[in-house]
Design a protein around this motif. Structure first.
Motif, PDB file in Angstrom:
ATOM      1  N   LEU A 122     -46.282   5.999 -38.664  1.00 19.44           N
ATOM      2  CA  LEU A 122     -46.568   6.728 -37.408  1.00 19.44           C
ATOM      3  C   LEU A 122     -45.553   6.342 -36.339  1.00 19.44           C
ATOM      4  CD1 LEU A 122     -50.480   6.619 -37.073  1.00 19.44           C
ATOM      5  CD2 LEU A 122     -49.040   8.644 -37.385  1.00 19.44           C
ATOM      6  N   ALA A 152     -42.214   7.910 -37.142  1.00 19.80           N
ATOM      7  CA  ALA A 152     -42.268   9.366 -36.904  1.00 19.80           C
ATOM      8  C   ALA A 152     -42.189   9.656 -35.411  1.00 19.80           C
ATOM      9  CB  ALA A 152     -43.546   9.934 -37.503  1.00 19.80           C
ATOM     10  N   LYS A 153     -42.847   8.839 -34.627  1.00 21.99           N
ATOM     11  CA  LYS A 153     -42.859   9.043 -33.166  1.00 21.99           C
ATOM     12  C   LYS A 153     -41.449   8.872 -32.605  1.00 21.99           C
ATOM     13  CE  LYS A 153     -45.691   7.725 -29.215  1.00 21.99           C
ATOM     14  NZ  LYS A 153     -46.660   6.764 -28.672  1.00 21.99           N
ATOM     15  N   LYS A 187     -40.752  13.313 -35.424  1.00 24.16           N
ATOM     16  CA  LYS A 187     -41.014  14.093 -36.640  1.00 24.16           C
ATOM     17  C   LYS A 187     -42.456  13.828 -37.069  1.00 24.16           C
ATOM     18  CE  LYS A 187     -37.914  14.014 -39.987  1.00 24.16           C
ATOM     19  NZ  LYS A 187     -37.020  13.447 -41.007  1.00 24.16           N
ATOM     20  N   LYS A 188     -42.847  14.590 -38.089  1.00 24.81           N
ATOM     21  CA  LYS A 188     -44.175  14.317 -38.673  1.00 24.81           C
ATOM     22  C   LYS A 188     -44.047  13.051 -39.530  1.00 24.81           C
ATOM     23  CE  LYS A 188     -45.488  19.135 -39.202  1.00 24.81           C
ATOM     24  NZ  LYS A 188     -45.801  20.189 -40.171  1.00 24.81           N
ATOM     25  N   ILE A 215     -56.387  12.942 -41.806  1.00 14.70           N
ATOM     26  CA  ILE A 215     -55.090  13.605 -41.573  1.00 14.70           C
ATOM     27  C   ILE A 215     -54.942  14.767 -42.548  1.00 14.70           C
ATOM     28  CG2 ILE A 215     -52.567  13.289 -41.495  1.00 14.70           C
ATOM     29  CD1 ILE A 215     -53.969  11.566 -39.436  1.00 14.70           C
ATOM     30  N   ASN A 263     -50.967  19.582 -43.213  1.00 11.75           N
ATOM     31  CA  ASN A 263     -49.962  20.156 -42.329  1.00 11.75           C
ATOM     32  C   ASN A 263     -49.515  19.178 -41.223  1.00 11.75           C
ATOM     33  OD1 ASN A 263     -52.191  20.096 -40.751  1.00 11.75           O
ATOM     34  ND2 ASN A 263     -52.347  22.300 -40.436  1.00 11.75           N
ATOM     35  N   GLU A 264     -50.084  18.015 -41.211  1.00 21.39           N
ATOM     36  CA  GLU A 264     -49.643  17.035 -40.200  1.00 21.39           C
ATOM     37  C   GLU A 264     -48.752  15.947 -40.793  1.00 21.39           C
ATOM     38  OE1 GLU A 264     -52.713  15.409 -37.691  1.00 21.39           O
ATOM     39  OE2 GLU A 264     -53.572  17.407 -37.378  1.00 21.39           O
ATOM     40  N   VAL A 265     -48.332  16.161 -42.074  1.00 17.32           N
ATOM     41  CA  VAL A 265     -47.421  15.174 -42.689  1.00 17.32           C
ATOM     42  C   VAL A 265     -46.185  15.886 -43.231  1.00 17.32           C
ATOM     43  CG1 VAL A 265     -49.142  13.430 -43.281  1.00 17.32           C
ATOM     44  CG2 VAL A 265     -48.695  15.276 -44.858  1.00 17.32           C
ATOM     45  N   ASP A 266     -45.113  15.111 -43.373  1.00 14.54           N
ATOM     46  CA  ASP A 266     -43.840  15.634 -43.849  1.00 14.54           C
ATOM     47  C   ASP A 266     -43.744  15.419 -45.359  1.00 14.54           C
ATOM     48  OD1 ASP A 266     -40.357  15.060 -42.806  1.00 14.54           O
ATOM     49  OD2 ASP A 266     -41.238  16.264 -44.420  1.00 14.54           O
TER      50      ASP A 266
END
Lengths: 296, 697
Positions: B227, B230-231, B235-236, B298, B301-304
């Motif tokens: 996290l 990503a922040k 990005k995700k 989670i 669609n909230e992960v890459d």
């Protein structure tokens, strides 16, 4: 006891001395009379069969002279279990003899060679080492087929002109087993039955083994009581009497006390109590577990 | 009557008693039996005894006598008699424990210290045990942990696990013990127990105490890292792979035993995902082995989920990196391939075989398209060594990575020595000097491994092995080295004339030479290729060892081109056992049971002078197969002069096998001149049946 630098004392090993008895001499003579020929020695546990076997081997070894064309060597060994229906028992029996005489047999050859080849190999080894007597102890562990496999070595030796005697020493159902098969029964040429000593025999044995018992006057009731107690406890079996006397000697070394019947009983009781406690505890723990397994 | 009673009233009531009109001054015979039993029991136990223990001191005939006399059960009867004897002053009560009284013959035992055992109830013991265990570990404990602690304490050895559990649950019921918390993932119990008078806040575990809790904790911490990353990149976050979690656990150094099984981490993550209140959620993509994990709340669609590599070099570099991270050591081709199968984005686009692709990737210098070679800028995959025919790769060319290969080779060598088996079976060896030689050889090999270990110890870390495992290996070898050197120290004085060093040179045969040796016995060998089919014929029967003279595979001189050689002694024994006649087999069996890895004849020669017939016989067999020229003359002498006919026969055969001087003439001479007819006949048989192959006998 041997004192060390700490306060711990090691027990001094007592040399095992074979006490020659009339019965032992008789058994040895009867066995040698049928050489080359097989014998069977039977008796209960602790009655003196193995001691007699060791006695005959020691006697033969002491008398051996390489320049005497009639002299020969002997081997005594304890055989492990070869269970009935375990498969290839004849070969396993022969392998057991092979291992005792020549050492470990090559596993690949054991599997690929037929029985007669292994027997031939064994006889060659026996001839080379001039071994003409083999005492197979704990033969009660063997299946009938395993005994038959061993007898094959006797036959192979006979065919090669090498005198060989196999002496099967054991208990369990050994005599009834060998009588089931004529090929085996017919090749047992002498039978010796080992009986436990009676009270008089025990008294004589004790006198030979222990200076204390030698000094007893058996006319006196309190002295005879001691012999009677040992006879009652050990049942006339030398294999039980000797360890008890050894224990008595060691207790006396720790603390010398007058040896009376009470004293002998107290020594015996120490062992009996712990034996009973161990058996009861194991029944309690493992008896329950076994029951649970069964019900599952 | 009353007058008599009055006159006797003044007498000691315990000494005299009235029965059926007669006064008795001595105990009855039955009471004497019981008194003697008490005395025996006191002596046996060395303390005051209970009635049950007195019963054990009675002989069967005594029990029978008492039961017949009184028609009561022995225990009840004994209680009565003992009570009577107490009143008469013959026995005294020296203590009590619960309902049990402890008796001793009056004056025989120390009243201050009668030796009565100290008995407590199971509940009391269990409460004491829990307190002790909690204070030791400084936290609340599971049932299994308490039971394990009890095993380590002498005073609780007789306290069975079942009794402990039963007592603790009983104490919980009555409130002396509380259930402080529940945890998951342990076979040692779900609850954490604490004595009620302990403060819960001070004794709850601060770190994950079970494997499953630890895996979940690792997952949560890894997710926090994803996290944050990503922040930063706006990005995700990437989902977490099982490999990542495994790598983090390896890094932590905890639960190394769990990581030995490859599926443990995956199974644990599955367990966390499948429970009633799942702590993780699985993402499975079609056509991909890899399983990805995210927290349950989670959504996809909230992960890459994407990944891209430019060319095969990058893919293989990443595959090697992941494999190294997963296994924590240099990796071989199959392990790298597994990574590419797990993640489809790593699968090479080129159809070439993996070993060719890896050969390219590991090149130090690469072509630039102008017929020039230049050093690779980013050299990320290195070949660090070869073991058992497999090449190993690593992301770095560090000494630690290379040390992994060396350590594997040392371990293989160590295992091959079968040290424990050798040293424990030493008493079974027949030939004393051969036994000494074998131990000396073992000591030399151990010294070699010990010295190599010392060099490896200087490295900060060796890959593929934890510090603990390496330390154990080093200690194991050091202990064995000490043990064997001590053994040798004690034995040197018994063998003053023996060499202090074993000549470990082995007479070796190349594959072609071995084939030539075997051909006369097995004609099918003429059509086989040495490298491929020879091994399938002989298996492990003939030892293969690294050729010390080996230079390169394609040289003309076969001795310099052979990477491995075959042990000639093993080959001769193999021939004798497989195709030999009875005499050859007998000798081969005797030799193989004694020689082991020893090939120095100097350690066998002195056994030829041993008084023991069996020792001389086996020594002759060993020398026959060692084929040392030093033994020729000795064998010849023995064949003439030994007192035993069997020894002479064996010596004749051995001399023949070695091709001694004028062997046929010599044997013929023995067939005529020896005093023993057995030796004469044997020698005659050797001459008569000789057809050029000594193994035919």
């Amino acid at each position: 006891m041997q004192e060390s630098s700490t306060n711990f004392s090691f027990p001094i090993p007592i040399e095992e001395e074979i006490i020659e008895t009339g019965f032992m001499k008789e058994v040895v003579n009867r066995t040698l009379m049928v050489h080359p020929g097989n014998s069977l020695w039977y008796g209960e546990s602790r009655v003196g069969k193995t001691t007699t076997a060791r006695y005959i081997v020691e006697t033969i070894t002491e008398a051996y002279d390489p320049y005497n064309p009639y002299a020969f060597r002997s081997v005594h060994y304890e055989v492990g279990e070869i269970a009935q229906w375990s498969g290839n028992e004849q070969k396993k029996g022969l392998k057991s003899l092979y291992n005792a005489i020549l050492g470990r047999i090559d596993e690949g050859l054991y599997r690929s060679d037929p029985l007669e080849t292994i027997a031939e190999q064994l006889v060659l080894g026996l001839m080379r080492k001039n071994i003409q007597m083999i005492l197979v102890d704990e033969a009660g562990n063997l299946s009938l087929d395993a005994i038959r496999g061993m007898i094959m070595a006797y036959d192979a030796a006979k065919n090669s002109g090498h005198p060989l005697s196999l002496i099967f020493v054991g208990m369990d159902d050994l005599p009834t087993k060998v009588t089931k098969l004529p090929q085996v029964k017919g090749r047992i040429h002498e039978w010796c039955y080992f009986e436990p000593y009676d009270l008089k025999g025990v008294a004589n044995l004790l006198a030979k083994l222990s200076p204390h018992f030698e000094s007893l006057d058996l006319e006196k009731a309190e002295h005879m009581e001691q012999v009677e107690f040992i006879y009652e406890m050990c049942g006339g079996f030398p294999g039980l009497i000797i360890p008890f006397l050894r224990k008595l000697d060691r207790y006396q070394l720790i603390k010398t006390e007058e040896i009376t019947t009470t004293y002998l009983r107290a020594i015996h009781l120490r062992t009996v109590i712990d034996k009973d406690n161990s058996i009861n505890k194991s029944k309690e723990i493992y008896g329950k577990q076994a029951k649970l397994k069964k019900t599952k | 009557m009353s007058k008599n009673y009055k006159s006797l009233k003044s007498l000691d009531a315990r000494t005299y008693y009235h029965r059926a009109g007669r006064w008795l001054t001595e105990p009855k015979p039955e009471h004497k039996i019981v008194l003697q039993a008490v005395e025996i029991a006191n002596k046996a136990f060395g303390r005051a005894v209970t009635v049950s223990e007195i019963v054990k001191a009675l002989l069967p005939k005594e029990i029978s006598l008492l039961e017949t006399k009184y028609s009561e059960s022995i225990k009840k009867l004994l209680h009565k008699i003992v009570t009577l004897l107490c009143k008469r002053g013959k026995i005294e009560i020296l203590g009590k424990s619960g309902n049990r009284k402890y008796y001793g013959v009056t004056g025989a035992l120390d009243k201050e210290n009668p030796g009565i055992p100290n008995l407590k109830s199971n509940r009391q013991r269990a409460l004491e045990l829990v307190k002790k265990a909690v204070l030791f570990y400084e936290r609340a404990l599971q049932m299994g942990q308490i039971v394990e602690f009890a095993h380590t304490q002498d005073e609780y050895q007789d306290f069975s696990p079942k009794s402990i559990c039963h007592s603790i649950l009983s104490l919980k019921q009555t409130g002396e013990i509380t259930l402080a918390a529940s945890i998951r993932g342990s076979s040692k119990g779900f609850g954490l127990y604490l004595p009620s008078d302990f403060d819960i806040n001070n004794f709850l575990p601060k770190e994950p105490s079970t494997w499953l809790e630890f895996v979940l904790d690792t997952f949560n911490k890894t997710w926090e890292d994803h996290l944050s990353e990503a922040k930063e990149k706006n990005k995700k976050p990437f989902p977490i792979t099982t490999g990542e979690i495994r790598a983090k656990i390896i890094e932590s150094g905890k639960f190394p035993e769990k990581l030995k099984q490859p599926m443990t981490v995956v199974n644990s993550m599955r367990q966390l995902g499948l429970s009633d209140s799942p702590s993780v959620r699985k993402i499975k993509r079609p056509n991909q082995k890899a399983v990805l994990w995210v927290p349950p709340e989670i959504p996809d669609n909230e992960v890459d989920l994407g990944d891209v590599y430019a060319h095969d070099t990058e893919r293989l570099e990443e595959a090697v990196k992941r494999a190294v991270l997963r296994l924590g050591r240099p990796v071989e081709l199959s392990e790298i391939k597994k990574e590419t199968e797990t993640d489809i984005s790593l699968k090479p686009a080129s159809p070439s075989a993996y070993h060719s692709l890896l050969a390219d990737v590991t090149k130090k210098r690469i072509g630039t398209g102008k017929s020039k070679l230049q050093p690779r800028v980013n050299w990320r995959v290195h070949r660090v060594g070869k073991f058992q025919g497999h090449t190993f790769y690593h992301s770095t060319n560090s000494p630690e990575a290379k040390a992994y290969i060396e350590l594997k080779s040392l371990k293989e060598k160590w295992d091959g020595l079968e040290t424990e088996k050798e040293i424990n079976s030493i008493e079974n060896f027949l030939l004393p000097t051969v036994a000494f030689g074998r131990m000396l050889l073992l000591a030399q090999e151990t010294e070699f491994i010990f010295n190599r270990n010392r060099k490896l110890k200087k490295l900060e870390k060796i890959l593929g092995i934890t510090e603990k495992e390496f330390k154990e290996f080093v200690i194991n070898i050091a202990q064995f080295r000490k043990r064997i050197n001590e053994w040798l120290e004690n034995k040197y004085s018994q063998f003053p004339l023996l060499p202090k060093i074993v000549n470990n040179k082995i007479e070796g045969l190349t594959a072609h030479e071995l084939l030539d040796l075997l051909n006369p016995f097995y004609h099918r060998l003429q059509s086989i290729k040495p490298q491929n089919s020879l091994q399938s014929l002989i298996g492990n029967s003939i030892r293969r060892f690294p050729n010390p003279e080996f230079e390169r595979i394609n040289l003309k001189d076969p001795r310099l081109a052979a990477e491995y050689l075959y042990d000639k002694t093993d080959a001769l024994i193999y021939i004798a056992k497989t195709w030999g006649g009875p005499e050859s087999r007998l000798q081969a069996n005797l030799a193989s049971n004694e020689l082991g890895l020893l090939r120095d004849a100097a350690f066998v020669l002195s056994d030829l002078d041993n008084d023991n017939f069996n020792v001389r016989l086996s020594a002759i067999a060993c020398l026959a197969f060692l084929q040392s020229e030093k033994s020729n003359e000795k064998l010849r002498n023995i064949a003439i002069n030994d007192i035993d006919a069997g020894i002479k026969q064996s010596a004749l055969w051995a001399y023949g096998l070695m091709g001694g001087k004028n062997v046929i003439n010599f044997i013929e001479e023995r067939s005529l001149q020896d005093k023993d007819s057995r030796v004469k006949n044997f020698a005659a048989k050797l001459i008569g049946n000789y057809s050029g192959k000594w193994f035919d006998f």
